[in-house]
Design a protein around this motif. Structure first.
Motif, PDB file in Angstrom:
ATOM      1  N   ALA A 164      11.572  11.709  10.383  1.00  0.00           N
ATOM      2  CA  ALA A 164      10.445  12.120   9.563  1.00  0.00           C
ATOM      3  C   ALA A 164      10.820  10.664   8.326  1.00  0.00           C
ATOM      4  N   PHE A 165       9.979  10.984   7.203  1.00  0.00           N
ATOM      5  CA  PHE A 165      10.367  10.002   6.137  1.00  0.00           C
ATOM      6  C   PHE A 165       9.886  10.830   4.839  1.00  0.00           C
ATOM      7  N   VAL A 166      10.365  10.030   3.766  1.00  0.00           N
ATOM      8  CA  VAL A 166      10.043  10.421   2.331  1.00  0.00           C
ATOM      9  C   VAL A 166       9.075   9.543   1.761  1.00  0.00           C
ATOM     10  N   ALA A 167       8.400  10.193   1.006  1.00  0.00           N
ATOM     11  CA  ALA A 167       7.244   9.317   0.004  1.00  0.00           C
ATOM     12  C   ALA A 167       7.327   9.870  -1.404  1.00  0.00           C
ATOM     13  N   SER A 230      -3.209   7.243 -13.414  1.00  0.00           N
ATOM     14  CA  SER A 230      -3.046   6.145 -12.373  1.00  0.00           C
ATOM     15  C   SER A 230      -1.792   6.616 -11.704  1.00  0.00           C
ATOM     16  N   CYS A 231      -2.017   6.316 -10.273  1.00  0.00           N
ATOM     17  CA  CYS A 231      -1.020   6.362  -9.230  1.00  0.00           C
ATOM     18  C   CYS A 231      -0.568   5.450  -8.438  1.00  0.00           C
ATOM     19  N   SER A 232       0.757   5.637  -8.092  1.00  0.00           N
ATOM     20  CA  SER A 232       1.360   4.621  -7.398  1.00  0.00           C
ATOM     21  C   SER A 232       2.414   5.368  -6.356  1.00  0.00           C
ATOM     22  N   VAL A 233       2.412   4.830  -5.250  1.00  0.00           N
ATOM     23  CA  VAL A 233       3.165   5.452  -4.162  1.00  0.00           C
ATOM     24  C   VAL A 233       4.206   4.554  -3.301  1.00  0.00           C
ATOM     25  N   GLY A 234       5.422   4.990  -3.092  1.00  0.00           N
ATOM     26  CA  GLY A 234       6.474   4.280  -2.573  1.00  0.00           C
ATOM     27  C   GLY A 234       6.782   5.100  -1.244  1.00  0.00           C
ATOM     28  N   LYS A 262       1.580  -3.388  -9.587  1.00  0.00           N
ATOM     29  CA  LYS A 262       0.104  -2.698  -9.863  1.00  0.00           C
ATOM     30  C   LYS A 262      -0.493  -2.344  -8.440  1.00  0.00           C
ATOM     31  N   GLU A 263       0.406  -2.174  -7.434  1.00  0.00           N
ATOM     32  CA  GLU A 263      -0.285  -1.721  -6.220  1.00  0.00           C
ATOM     33  C   GLU A 263      -0.500  -0.223  -5.939  1.00  0.00           C
ATOM     34  N   THR A 264      -1.227   0.312  -5.150  1.00  0.00           N
ATOM     35  CA  THR A 264      -1.443   1.634  -5.004  1.00  0.00           C
ATOM     36  C   THR A 264      -0.354   2.053  -3.936  1.00  0.00           C
ATOM     37  N   VAL A 265      -0.112   1.476  -3.026  1.00  0.00           N
ATOM     38  CA  VAL A 265       0.839   2.284  -2.108  1.00  0.00           C
ATOM     39  C   VAL A 265       1.825   0.860  -1.508  1.00  0.00           C
ATOM     40  N   CYS A 266       2.988   1.040  -1.518  1.00  0.00           N
ATOM     41  CA  CYS A 266       3.855   0.170  -0.819  1.00  0.00           C
ATOM     42  C   CYS A 266       4.829   1.009   0.168  1.00  0.00           C
TER      43      CYS A 266
END
Length: 361
Positions: A164-167, A230-234, A262-266
């Motif tokens: 599994a993984f975490v976001a 505003s939303c960002s995801v790692g 300033k990226e949305t998803v990384c």
């Protein structure tokens, strides 16, 4: 609730980080043996804190009016962390006691709430508490209780795969965290995401199966980051359940990069040079950054970020900045004069790019 519950360093670090965001001062969490196990000042982790032993002895608040009155202490106030009349540790605010005194109640309440959430394992009151308890156990505790996991995942009608993984979703511009929590919960469950928790003050941590990875990327891009805030995801690394603590750390690193760019998803798996730089000593990173770009103004730093984002293209950089190409060339020449390295020379450009990356870590 386990009588021998211990505060792990990872949980303690989460507590002090959350408290500093609200209080604005350096916070330390000290074990009952006097060892600082978490701090917003990394240099204090692992040091001895004699005032904590006084707190343990008296179970009362201890104020430190001058540095080093107690061995290893600085000015501030230290509070006993009491849960169900049991002393679990000591938490302290660094600073002038006169200024810190009014913040003590808020600090202790934040601490108590976060610890109690970690202790919810056998007396689960709702599915929300259940999913939060499972997620926090998986990402903050080194030892996972398989019996607890298998038993309590059933009400969620969700099965964790072997991998599994975490976001981590970071939300900005929040006006009403409680109403947002309700909205986010509904959206997550609607998308088939059952394991998540809210981390004060502005983040959600999600755990998903490896088979959900591609779908999760699309969902996080299109569904959650099209909201009014505003939303960002790692997104962290994929691994076995026992290594979700590592995946969480990787997700935070990816989020940090996403926020800086300033990226949305990384995705952590797509980071390369940034991972190497993250392991460079912070003092060395700072010295290198100051040496190369310490004299540049904020506008010049932003210009360089744009320049590199467009792969050193003068035309596209000038277009985004709404300036003439000659003006851009002039400003790049000024940066070369200030730094001693030329952004238009390949080798010098690499040096500047590395400095910019190090500044974001």
């Amino acid at each position: 609730m386990k009588e021998q519950f211990q505060i792990s360093p990872s949980l303690a670090q989460m507590i002090v980080d959350a408290a500093k965001e609200v209080i604005g001062k350096d916070i330390n969490f000290i074990h009952l043996d006097g060892k600082v196990i978490a701090s917003t000042d990394p240099g204090r982790i692992g040091s001895f804190h004699a005032a904590a032993l006084q707190v343990r002895k008296t179970e009362r608040v201890i104020e430190v009016l001058e540095n080093e009155i107690f061995k290893g202490t600085r000015k501030g106030i230290n509070y006993p962390v009491m849960i169900n009349q049991k002393l679990l540790g000591v938490i302290g605010i660094s600073g002038d006691p006169e200024e810190c005194r009014s913040l003590g109640f808020l600090l202790t309440k934040i601490t108590e709430v976060l610890i109690k959430e970690q202790m919810i394992k056998t007396a689960v009151q709702s599915l929300d508490e259940l999913r939060s308890s499972i997620v926090r156990m998986l990402i903050f505790e080194n030892e996972k209780e398989d019996t607890f996991m298998n038993e309590h995942l059933q009400p969620l009608q969700y099965e964790l795969e072997e991998r599994a993984f975490v976001a981590v979703i970071h939300l900005q511009g929040l006006n009403n965290a409680s109403s947002l929590f309700v909205n986010m919960k509904g959206m997550l469950i609607e998308q088939g995401i059952q394991l998540f928790t809210y981390l004060f003050p502005s983040q959600y941590v999600l755990i998903m199966n490896e088979s959900q990875y591609k779908a999760a990327l699309q969902i996080l891009h299109t569904r959650f980051c099209s909201m009014d805030v505003s939303c960002s995801v790692g997104i962290g690394s994929v691994g076995v359940i026992a290594e979700l603590t590592k995946s969480y750390a990787h997700a935070k690193l990816a989020l940090k990069y996403a926020l800086s760019k300033k990226e949305t998803v990384c995705e952590y798996e797509k980071l390369d040079l940034e991972m190497i730089m993250e392991n460079i000593d912070s003092h060395i990173r700072n010295d290198y950054t100051v040496k190369l770009i310490g004299n540049l103004a904020e506008g010049e730093i932003n210009l360089l970020h744009t320049y590199y984002r467009h792969n050193l293209s003068l035309k596209r950089t000038a277009e985004e900045l709404f300036i003439h190409k000659n003006t851009l060339q002039y400003r790049l020449e000024k940066i070369a004069e200030k730094t001693g390295v030329n952004p238009r020379d390949y080798h010098d450009s690499v040096k500047l790019y590395i400095a910019l990356l190090l500044q974001t870590l």
